[in-house]
Scaffold this motif. Sequence first.
Motif, mmCIF file in Angstrom:
data_model
loop_
_atom_site.group_PDB
_atom_site.id
_atom_site.type_symbol
_atom_site.label_atom_id
_atom_site.label_comp_id
_atom_site.label_asym_id
_atom_site.label_seq_id
_atom_site.Cartn_x
_atom_site.Cartn_y
_atom_site.Cartn_z
ATOM 1 N N HIS A 54 0.857 -1.196 0.000
ATOM 2 C CA HIS A 54 0.000 0.000 0.000
ATOM 3 C C HIS A 54 0.883 1.233 0.000
ATOM 4 O O HIS A 54 2.111 1.105 0.112
ATOM 5 C CB HIS A 54 -0.937 0.007 1.217
ATOM 6 C CG HIS A 54 -0.251 0.031 2.555
ATOM 7 N ND1 HIS A 54 0.521 -1.000 3.040
ATOM 8 C CD2 HIS A 54 -0.212 0.981 3.527
ATOM 9 C CE1 HIS A 54 0.982 -0.707 4.238
ATOM 10 N NE2 HIS A 54 0.570 0.501 4.566
ATOM 11 N N HIS B 45 2.484 3.668 1.905
ATOM 12 C CA HIS B 45 2.840 3.733 3.323
ATOM 13 C C HIS B 45 2.885 5.171 3.819
ATOM 14 O O HIS B 45 3.225 6.090 3.072
ATOM 15 C CB HIS B 45 4.220 3.097 3.547
ATOM 16 C CG HIS B 45 4.298 1.682 3.086
ATOM 17 N ND1 HIS B 45 3.967 0.617 3.882
ATOM 18 C CD2 HIS B 45 4.661 1.159 1.896
ATOM 19 C CE1 HIS B 45 4.128 -0.501 3.198
ATOM 20 N NE2 HIS B 45 4.545 -0.201 1.998
ATOM 21 N N HIS C 102 -7.140 -0.447 6.025
ATOM 22 C CA HIS C 102 -6.085 0.472 6.491
ATOM 23 C C HIS C 102 -5.955 1.617 5.488
ATOM 24 O O HIS C 102 -5.904 2.787 5.859
ATOM 25 C CB HIS C 102 -4.792 -0.323 6.630
ATOM 26 C CG HIS C 102 -3.585 0.498 6.904
ATOM 27 N ND1 HIS C 102 -3.445 1.273 8.031
ATOM 28 C CD2 HIS C 102 -2.428 0.664 6.187
ATOM 29 C CE1 HIS C 102 -2.255 1.887 8.001
ATOM 30 N NE2 HIS C 102 -1.633 1.532 6.893
ATOM 31 N N ASP D 269 -0.268 -3.813 5.998
ATOM 32 C CA ASP D 269 -0.827 -3.359 7.277
ATOM 33 C C ASP D 269 -2.289 -3.760 7.353
ATOM 34 O O ASP D 269 -3.193 -2.964 7.059
ATOM 35 C CB ASP D 269 -0.700 -1.839 7.408
ATOM 36 C CG ASP D 269 0.736 -1.410 7.615
ATOM 37 O OD1 ASP D 269 1.613 -2.282 7.681
ATOM 38 O OD2 ASP D 269 0.952 -0.194 7.712
HETATM 39 FE FE LIG Z 1 0.651 1.504 6.502
#
Ligand SMILES: [Fe+2]
Length: 286
Positions: free
Chosen positions: A70, A72, A144, A161
Amino acid sequence: MKPSIKTFYHTPSSTMTYVVSDPATKTAAIIDPVYDFDLPSGQVSVSSSNEVIDYVNEQSLDVQWILETHAHADHLSSAQYLKQHLGGTVAIGKGITGVQKTFKQVLNLPTFTTDGSQFDQLLVGGDRLPLGDLAIKVLATPGHTDDSVTYVIGKNAFIGDTLFMPDSGTARCDFPGGDAALLFDSIGKIFALGDEVDLWICHDYQPGGRALKFKTTVAKQKADNIHLANDVDKTKFVSTREERDATLAVPKLLYPAVQVNICAGHLPEPEVNDQAFVKIPLSLIQ
Ligand SMILES: [Fe+2]
């Protein structure tokens, strides 16, 4: 055949970078690579990335993929640096376009393109990426963030995550586009992979000073994850998650990280005298 998996731990951001390779063909994927970044000086450096490059060269691996789980918020992706040195296709979940639209507004980036074209490939759930004689299956696991995906290789899942180690619970869902109900559903998809599947964690914050851990199983998460104990239902999970998120600080590197990461790890273009900048939105609290 099982993949070979090498873990690199980036202490300043508590991030795991993985190099996953097919032993038969030496074909490899790098998942979640990091730059070293010193916020006070603005210095971006490559010592952690060079450890990955050294490993790849020592093992004579052929890097086909550089994958982000993803966009981050806690470290700067070194995907482009690794691509420059090792090759590979830089890919992320298609939901990155939503993250880009959000932060284009938050950061007022009028010329920034929000179609994901900074990446080489955008992925959706169900995609299957070749890795030599193995395959990487893409599972969409939003919650997330919009763009979160899990990479499944044989009996291994790189879950970004979504879940942390069982003693650390689950990922926060309070970033723009985050959604605790969606995260609950995504965790269900990971659990449906099967109890015996190994789960490789993206971050470990070593609660209580315990030793670093980054690998667990679906069965262990079902039994022990502190946010999912006692067969918690979706409603209870969402309220617990949202209560906890309300107490969490903004990640220290949020704005620099997001600016680089929505751009596939490209550093901002230099403005003057070869100097690049990142923006931080200011708010005056009175
Ligand atoms: Fe993250």
